[in-house]
Design a protein around this motif. Structure first.
Motif, mmCIF file in Angstrom:
data_model
loop_
_atom_site.group_PDB
_atom_site.id
_atom_site.type_symbol
_atom_site.label_atom_id
_atom_site.label_comp_id
_atom_site.label_asym_id
_atom_site.label_seq_id
_atom_site.Cartn_x
_atom_site.Cartn_y
_atom_site.Cartn_z
ATOM 1 N N SER A 285 6.775 15.289 57.867
ATOM 2 C CA SER A 285 6.498 15.197 56.433
ATOM 3 C C SER A 285 7.171 14.000 55.765
ATOM 4 N N VAL A 286 8.222 13.439 56.395
ATOM 5 C CA VAL A 286 8.933 12.294 55.822
ATOM 6 C C VAL A 286 9.029 11.212 56.893
ATOM 7 N N LEU A 287 8.485 10.034 56.602
ATOM 8 C CA LEU A 287 8.409 8.951 57.578
ATOM 9 C C LEU A 287 9.199 7.738 57.100
ATOM 10 N N PHE A 288 10.013 7.163 58.000
ATOM 11 C CA PHE A 288 10.753 5.928 57.743
ATOM 12 C C PHE A 288 10.283 4.864 58.718
ATOM 13 N N THR A 289 9.754 3.762 58.200
ATOM 14 C CA THR A 289 9.415 2.640 59.068
ATOM 15 C C THR A 289 9.256 1.379 58.225
ATOM 16 N N ALA A 290 8.866 0.282 58.850
ATOM 17 C CA ALA A 290 8.762 -1.012 58.177
ATOM 18 C C ALA A 290 7.304 -1.324 57.855
ATOM 19 N N TYR A 306 -5.908 11.532 64.169
ATOM 20 C CA TYR A 306 -4.618 12.206 64.019
ATOM 21 C C TYR A 306 -4.531 12.877 62.650
ATOM 22 N N ASP A 307 -4.092 14.128 62.674
ATOM 23 C CA ASP A 307 -3.951 14.914 61.452
ATOM 24 C C ASP A 307 -2.595 14.600 60.809
ATOM 25 N N LEU A 308 -2.637 13.862 59.716
ATOM 26 C CA LEU A 308 -1.412 13.489 59.007
ATOM 27 C C LEU A 308 -1.240 14.293 57.723
ATOM 28 N N SER A 309 -1.871 15.453 57.661
ATOM 29 C CA SER A 309 -1.877 16.211 56.408
ATOM 30 C C SER A 309 -0.491 16.723 56.023
ATOM 31 N N ALA A 310 0.441 16.826 56.970
ATOM 32 C CA ALA A 310 1.789 17.287 56.625
ATOM 33 C C ALA A 310 2.615 16.187 55.975
ATOM 34 N N LEU A 311 2.193 14.930 56.142
ATOM 35 C CA LEU A 311 2.981 13.804 55.652
ATOM 36 C C LEU A 311 2.947 13.750 54.121
ATOM 37 N N ARG A 312 4.122 13.705 53.505
ATOM 38 C CA ARG A 312 4.183 13.665 52.046
ATOM 39 C C ARG A 312 5.069 12.545 51.513
ATOM 40 N N ARG A 313 5.933 11.997 52.354
ATOM 41 C CA ARG A 313 6.845 10.933 51.946
ATOM 42 C C ARG A 313 6.802 9.828 52.997
ATOM 43 N N CYS A 314 6.483 8.607 52.561
ATOM 44 C CA CYS A 314 6.463 7.443 53.444
ATOM 45 C C CYS A 314 7.404 6.392 52.858
ATOM 46 N N GLN A 327 -1.529 -0.767 49.088
ATOM 47 C CA GLN A 327 -2.835 -0.297 48.642
ATOM 48 C C GLN A 327 -3.689 0.190 49.812
ATOM 49 N N ALA A 328 -3.651 -0.553 50.916
ATOM 50 C CA ALA A 328 -4.454 -0.154 52.074
ATOM 51 C C ALA A 328 -3.995 1.195 52.622
ATOM 52 N N TRP A 329 -2.699 1.431 52.665
ATOM 53 C CA TRP A 329 -2.182 2.726 53.143
ATOM 54 C C TRP A 329 -2.568 3.843 52.167
ATOM 55 N N HIS A 330 -2.479 3.556 50.893
ATOM 56 C CA HIS A 330 -2.859 4.556 49.891
ATOM 57 C C HIS A 330 -4.341 4.880 49.987
ATOM 58 N N ASP A 331 -5.170 3.844 50.169
ATOM 59 C CA ASP A 331 -6.605 4.074 50.285
ATOM 60 C C ASP A 331 -6.943 4.917 51.506
ATOM 61 N N ALA A 332 -6.207 4.703 52.602
ATOM 62 C CA ALA A 332 -6.507 5.392 53.854
ATOM 63 C C ALA A 332 -5.952 6.803 53.906
ATOM 64 N N THR A 333 -4.806 7.030 53.253
ATOM 65 C CA THR A 333 -4.119 8.319 53.407
ATOM 66 C C THR A 333 -3.940 9.085 52.103
ATOM 67 N N GLY A 334 -4.071 8.410 50.980
ATOM 68 C CA GLY A 334 -3.774 9.033 49.699
ATOM 69 C C GLY A 334 -2.292 9.091 49.390
ATOM 70 N N LEU A 335 -1.466 8.512 50.254
ATOM 71 C CA LEU A 335 -0.015 8.578 50.093
ATOM 72 C C LEU A 335 0.534 7.284 49.500
ATOM 73 N N ARG A 336 1.525 7.425 48.626
ATOM 74 C CA ARG A 336 2.174 6.285 47.992
ATOM 75 C C ARG A 336 3.430 5.927 48.785
ATOM 76 N N ILE A 337 3.458 4.750 49.360
ATOM 77 C CA ILE A 337 4.648 4.331 50.091
ATOM 78 C C ILE A 337 5.797 4.104 49.117
ATOM 79 N N ILE A 338 6.957 4.670 49.455
ATOM 80 C CA ILE A 338 8.181 4.454 48.690
ATOM 81 C C ILE A 338 8.824 3.177 49.213
ATOM 82 N N ASN A 339 8.722 2.101 48.455
ATOM 83 C CA ASN A 339 9.335 0.838 48.842
ATOM 84 C C ASN A 339 10.827 0.890 48.528
ATOM 85 N N GLY A 340 11.603 0.085 49.232
ATOM 86 C CA GLY A 340 13.032 0.068 48.942
ATOM 87 C C GLY A 340 13.699 -1.134 49.568
#
Length: 538
Positions: A285-290, A306-314, A327-340
């Motif tokens: 549900s929580v993913l950390f990567t670059a 791949y079923d990524l429906s459990a993912l809620r935090r990127c 934007q491309a990740w949001h379009d593909a998954t509906g998820l908002r990447i948390i930049n930092g």
């Protein structure tokens, strides 16, 4: 503002003795009611078990039953007994930790915390010369090393280093010894400002810098970025690509989930091709990567399988996140990447935003508990809209281990990260570029001079210069410009293999360009700016 240190529990006082003078510390934003006695290992295990129970899953590993919090604590405490009873580790000793990202490596780190020693976690891929330098700087006397990663550590021939392997078959193996030990251990009552870990980062000169962090710092990153931006729940499953030798991975895969009573999937192989099936299988549900990994996963032709429906935090850090990738990740998954943006010197992320506060193309705003501003070279704050140096301060500050570069990173009471940023009128911080010569490729920091030194050790190389070049998939790549001795053959593949034998492979140049001479000024100074512009040097 300086803060007096509490009485130390360290018997070996090397780390505290080599902190920078207090007047060279950055200003700190601290809770005045914080405890003087604090062991972060005990907090992450014992206190979390008191809050959430011992039966919840803590660590997952592919193909293996999960470890519960109770099982993890028993394993950690048994290892702690081996450290103190068999190996003679005393509070304050530096203990190097090396191996792939596994539950056993994480358990070793927690055990080092509980016995009050100082963890020096390094990458499994780092080579003998790199390891020898870090051990020399940190005066490391003990090492816990995955049996599969021991060769280069042995080749480093560190004087007096006692290496104990884990995951092997012999009777002296750490895990074999630990099995016979008691399953409970009373943590050493370390001071909140006793050094808990030394994290090494490359400098633009190539010589690594040891960043010393306290027990309170370990919990501070969980109680700022994780608590206020990630907002994890006990049922979350964390996973990601950064190894535990990077503080990005240590926070995201160990500290944050344990602080929240959640669990983590620890993967030895965590490239984009391994991440996608693992995310689906383990309901991460929580993913950390670059950003590089997000782009690679988007390009995977089997992504939709791949079923990524459990993912809620990127979460994305390590390099700038382009708005197009977001934007491309949001379009593909509906998820908002948390930049930092974070730094080894400050342990983890200090500028970010989540959910509706996210603005693609910007990094975010200061994480609660942190302050940030844009300054010029003299430390004066710049107006909104004008690019300058990013300066931050918060509960964690840069404290290099006996390194004169402390005065470069900490100026006028602020941590100067080496990044050029703009603060927008609404308070959002937007990345512009690196302000120094550090190359950031796929989230990895590469110091050009370090790679140059490795190239120059080859008998055919007389001159070398390494710079970063923009790259669509990796952000930057390292490009080496090389001058060979007269009569030598141009063999780029052989040079790459030579560098890979000298340095961790990610530092190897992606491209090698052979020149008759490097561009220099009339006084002989290398003109790196000309090398950064393709086509200007032949």
């Amino acid at each position: 503002m300086t803060h007096p240190l509490s009485p130390s529990a360290h018997v070996d006082t090397f780390a505290r003795d080599h902190l920078p003078p207090a007047e060279l510390w950055p200003g700190l934003v601290l809770d005045p009611a914080g405890p003087e006695v604090l062991n972060c290992g005990a907090e992450l295990l014992d206190t979390t078990i008191e809050r959430f129970g011992a039966d919840r899953p803590a660590f997952h590993s592919p193909g293996e039953p999960p470890w519960s919090y109770g099982e993890l604590r028993a394993r950690v405490d048994r290892i702690a007994h081996v450290l103190t009873d068999d190996l003679g580790v005393v509070p304050g000793n530096r203990v190097l930790l090396r191996g792939p990202t596994t539950r056993h490596l994480a358990a070793c780190w927690l055990a080092v915390m509980k016995v009050g020693a100082v963890a020096v976690t390094v990458l499994a891929q780092q080579r003998a010369a790199e390891l020898a330098t870090m051990c020399e700087i940190g005066r490391v006397g003990h090492a816990l090393c995955d049996a599969r990663s021991v060769d280069d550590l042995a080749k480093a021939e560190v004087p007096g280093l006692r290496i104990t392997t884990f995951g092997g078959d012999g009777p002296d193996d750490l895990l074999h010894r630990a099995a016979a030990k008691p399953s409970s251990y009373e943590a050493v009552p370390t001071a909140a400002d006793d050094v808990a870990l030394i994290a090494f980062t490359s400098g633009t000169t190539g010589r690594p810098k040891g960043c010393m962090h306290f027990h309170r710092d370990v919990l501070a990153i969980a109680d700022t970025f994780s608590r206020h931006v990630l907002r994890p729940a006990p049922d979350d499953v964390f996973a990601g690509s950064p190894p535990l030798g990077f503080t990005f991975g240590l926070g995201g895969l160990v500290i944050f989930p344990l602080r929240a009573g959640a669990s983590a999937l620890l993967l030895e192989q965590a490239g984009p091709r391994q991440l996608l099936p693992a995310l689906a299988e383990h309901r991460v549900s929580v993913l950390f990567t670059a950003p590089t990994a997000y782009r690679a996963m988007l390009a995977d032709p089997d992504r939709d399988a791949y079923d990524l429906s459990a993912l809620r935090r990127c979460v994305s850090a390590g390099e700038n996140l382009p708005a197009a990738t977001w934007q491309a990740w949001h379009d593909a998954t509906g998820l908002r990447i948390i930049n930092g943006i974070g730094a080894t010197e400050l342990l983890h992320i200090f500028v970010s935003a989540a959910d509706d506060a996210i603005r693609p193309g910007t990094t975010g705003v200061p994480v609660p508990g942190w302050q940030a501003r844009i300054v010029d070279d003299a430390g004066a704050e710049l107006p909104d809209g004008e690019p300058g140096l990013l300066a931050v301060r918060g509960p964690v500050g840069c404290r290099y281990l006996a390194d004169e570069r402390q005065t470069v990173y900490v100026r006028h009471g602020w941590n100067i990260t080496g990044d050029t940023y703009v603060r927008e009128p609404d308070g959002y911080f937007r990345y512009v570029a690196r302000a120094d010569d550090m190359i950031i490729s796929a989230g990895y920091n590469i110091a050009g001079p370090e790679v140059e030194d490795a190239l120059l050790r080859h008998p055919d190389v007389t001159e070398a210069a390494v710079v970063g070049r923009p790259d669509a998939s990796r952000g930057q790549i390292a490009v080496a410009y090389v001058v060979l001795r007269a009569g030598a053959r141009q063999q780029p593949d052989a040079l790459r293999e030579f560098v890979k034998a000298e340095l961790v492979p990610y530092k190897c140049p992606r491209e090698i360009v052979f020149l008759d001479a490097l561009p220099r000024t009339a006084t002989g100074k290398l003109q790196r700016f000309r090398l950064r512009e393709p086509g200007t040097v032949k």
